[in-house]
Design a protein around this motif. Sequence first.
Motif, PDB file in Angstrom:
ATOM      1  N   UNK A 172     -66.850   7.961  62.100  1.00  0.00           N
ATOM      2  CA  UNK A 172     -67.038   7.685  63.524  1.00  0.00           C
ATOM      3  C   UNK A 172     -66.585   6.266  63.859  1.00  0.00           C
ATOM      4  N   UNK A 173     -66.931   5.297  63.010  1.00  0.00           N
ATOM      5  CA  UNK A 173     -66.550   3.926  63.319  1.00  0.00           C
ATOM      6  C   UNK A 173     -66.925   2.953  62.236  1.00  0.00           C
ATOM      7  N   UNK A 174     -66.776   1.671  62.585  1.00  0.00           N
ATOM      8  CA  UNK A 174     -67.006   0.587  61.636  1.00  0.00           C
ATOM      9  C   UNK A 174     -67.839  -0.483  62.321  1.00  0.00           C
ATOM     10  N   UNK A 175     -68.699  -1.127  61.571  1.00  0.00           N
ATOM     11  CA  UNK A 175     -69.504  -2.203  62.132  1.00  0.00           C
ATOM     12  C   UNK A 175     -69.658  -3.316  61.117  1.00  0.00           C
ATOM     13  N   UNK A 176     -69.910  -4.486  61.641  1.00  0.00           N
ATOM     14  CA  UNK A 176     -70.139  -5.643  60.781  1.00  0.00           C
ATOM     15  C   UNK A 176     -70.810  -6.729  61.623  1.00  0.00           C
ATOM     16  N   UNK A 177     -71.658  -7.507  61.004  1.00  0.00           N
ATOM     17  CA  UNK A 177     -72.278  -8.645  61.663  1.00  0.00           C
ATOM     18  C   UNK A 177     -71.676  -9.921  61.084  1.00  0.00           C
ATOM     19  N   UNK A 178     -71.118 -10.739  61.973  1.00  0.00           N
ATOM     20  CA  UNK A 178     -70.462 -11.981  61.587  1.00  0.00           C
ATOM     21  C   UNK A 178     -71.425 -13.138  61.843  1.00  0.00           C
ATOM     22  N   UNK A 179     -71.550 -14.031  60.879  1.00  0.00           N
ATOM     23  CA  UNK A 179     -72.314 -15.260  61.102  1.00  0.00           C
ATOM     24  C   UNK A 179     -71.358 -16.297  61.669  1.00  0.00           C
ATOM     25  N   UNK A 180     -71.681 -16.783  62.851  1.00  0.00           N
ATOM     26  CA  UNK A 180     -70.834 -17.754  63.538  1.00  0.00           C
ATOM     27  C   UNK A 180     -71.035 -19.156  62.965  1.00  0.00           C
ATOM     28  N   UNK A 181     -70.126 -20.054  63.299  1.00  0.00           N
ATOM     29  CA  UNK A 181     -70.209 -21.427  62.798  1.00  0.00           C
ATOM     30  C   UNK A 181     -71.513 -22.112  63.179  1.00  0.00           C
ATOM     31  N   UNK A 182     -72.109 -21.721  64.323  1.00  0.00           N
ATOM     32  CA  UNK A 182     -73.367 -22.338  64.771  1.00  0.00           C
ATOM     33  C   UNK A 182     -74.602 -21.669  64.163  1.00  0.00           C
ATOM     34  N   UNK A 183     -74.383 -20.682  63.283  1.00  0.00           N
ATOM     35  CA  UNK A 183     -75.491 -19.998  62.623  1.00  0.00           C
ATOM     36  C   UNK A 183     -75.938 -18.722  63.321  1.00  0.00           C
ATOM     37  N   UNK A 184     -75.546 -18.514  64.572  1.00  0.00           N
ATOM     38  CA  UNK A 184     -75.873 -17.275  65.279  1.00  0.00           C
ATOM     39  C   UNK A 184     -75.062 -16.116  64.712  1.00  0.00           C
ATOM     40  N   UNK A 185     -75.507 -14.912  65.017  1.00  0.00           N
ATOM     41  CA  UNK A 185     -74.806 -13.724  64.537  1.00  0.00           C
ATOM     42  C   UNK A 185     -74.142 -12.987  65.684  1.00  0.00           C
ATOM     43  N   UNK A 186     -72.986 -12.383  65.406  1.00  0.00           N
ATOM     44  CA  UNK A 186     -72.234 -11.585  66.359  1.00  0.00           C
ATOM     45  C   UNK A 186     -72.037 -10.201  65.745  1.00  0.00           C
ATOM     46  N   UNK A 187     -72.590  -9.174  66.413  1.00  0.00           N
ATOM     47  CA  UNK A 187     -72.477  -7.802  65.927  1.00  0.00           C
ATOM     48  C   UNK A 187     -71.206  -7.175  66.495  1.00  0.00           C
ATOM     49  N   UNK A 188     -70.409  -6.548  65.633  1.00  0.00           N
ATOM     50  CA  UNK A 188     -69.153  -5.919  66.024  1.00  0.00           C
ATOM     51  C   UNK A 188     -69.190  -4.443  65.679  1.00  0.00           C
ATOM     52  N   UNK A 189     -68.674  -3.609  66.589  1.00  0.00           N
ATOM     53  CA  UNK A 189     -68.629  -2.171  66.360  1.00  0.00           C
ATOM     54  C   UNK A 189     -67.374  -1.608  67.011  1.00  0.00           C
ATOM     55  N   UNK A 190     -66.629  -0.828  66.254  1.00  0.00           N
ATOM     56  CA  UNK A 190     -65.477  -0.073  66.760  1.00  0.00           C
ATOM     57  C   UNK A 190     -65.754   1.370  66.409  1.00  0.00           C
ATOM     58  N   UNK A 191     -65.672   2.265  67.428  1.00  0.00           N
ATOM     59  CA  UNK A 191     -65.996   3.666  67.166  1.00  0.00           C
ATOM     60  C   UNK A 191     -65.149   4.602  68.014  1.00  0.00           C
ATOM     61  N   UNK A 192     -65.100   5.841  67.578  1.00  0.00           N
ATOM     62  CA  UNK A 192     -64.416   6.884  68.340  1.00  0.00           C
ATOM     63  C   UNK A 192     -65.245   7.207  69.585  1.00  0.00           C
ATOM     64  N   UNK A 193     -64.557   7.527  70.673  1.00  0.00           N
ATOM     65  CA  UNK A 193     -65.221   7.825  71.938  1.00  0.00           C
ATOM     66  C   UNK A 193     -65.413   9.333  72.056  1.00  0.00           C
ATOM     67  N   UNK A 194     -66.663   9.753  72.111  1.00  0.00           N
ATOM     68  CA  UNK A 194     -67.002  11.175  72.218  1.00  0.00           C
ATOM     69  C   UNK A 194     -67.221  11.569  73.673  1.00  0.00           C
ATOM     70  N   UNK A 195     -67.036  12.833  73.954  1.00  0.00           N
ATOM     71  CA  UNK A 195     -67.319  13.370  75.275  1.00  0.00           C
ATOM     72  C   UNK A 195     -68.810  13.179  75.562  1.00  0.00           C
ATOM     73  N   UNK A 196     -69.113  12.666  76.763  1.00  0.00           N
ATOM     74  CA  UNK A 196     -70.509  12.438  77.149  1.00  0.00           C
ATOM     75  C   UNK A 196     -71.229  13.770  77.340  1.00  0.00           C
ATOM     76  N   UNK A 197     -72.505  13.778  77.061  1.00  0.00           N
ATOM     77  CA  UNK A 197     -73.291  14.994  77.245  1.00  0.00           C
ATOM     78  C   UNK A 197     -73.781  15.113  78.688  1.00  0.00           C
ATOM     79  N   UNK A 198     -73.853  13.983  79.411  1.00  0.00           N
ATOM     80  CA  UNK A 198     -74.265  14.038  80.819  1.00  0.00           C
ATOM     81  C   UNK A 198     -73.032  14.276  81.686  1.00  0.00           C
TER      82      UNK A 198
END
Length: 121
Positions: free
Chosen positions: A79-105
């Motif tokens: 479905x996709x890939x994710x990773x959390x990057x630690x930034x130079x200031x110590x904060x974290x940045x969450x990254x996610x790339x995924x396939x787009x599925x048809x919405x159920x609504x």
Amino acid sequence: MKIRIKGNSVRYRLTRSEVETFCNTGHFAETTEFNGRTFTYAVKVSDTKAHMDAEFVDDTIALIVPAATCKDWNVNEVVGFEHTVTLDNGNELFLLVEKDFICMDRTTEDQSDNYPNPRVM
């Protein structure tokens, strides 16, 4: 491609044809125009990165995916890939790339290029 940003997280969703282009060329980008400036968001393959990463340069957010991670993504069930990057200031940045599925609504959005939703099958 859709982008969703909330706090320190960035998520991209790609349709079938966008995943094909990304896998075949190593890059896919979208733009949003404003008066006098254009915002770009992109996903690209890296032959040197061991983990996903992100950069923000010249009004462009690029999520970078290691080549080994996205190999054959256009023909497999991942479905996709994710990773959390630690930034130079110590904060974290969450990254996610995924396939787009048809919405159920119900939605007025054209979803003809989206992946079938596995919950409906």
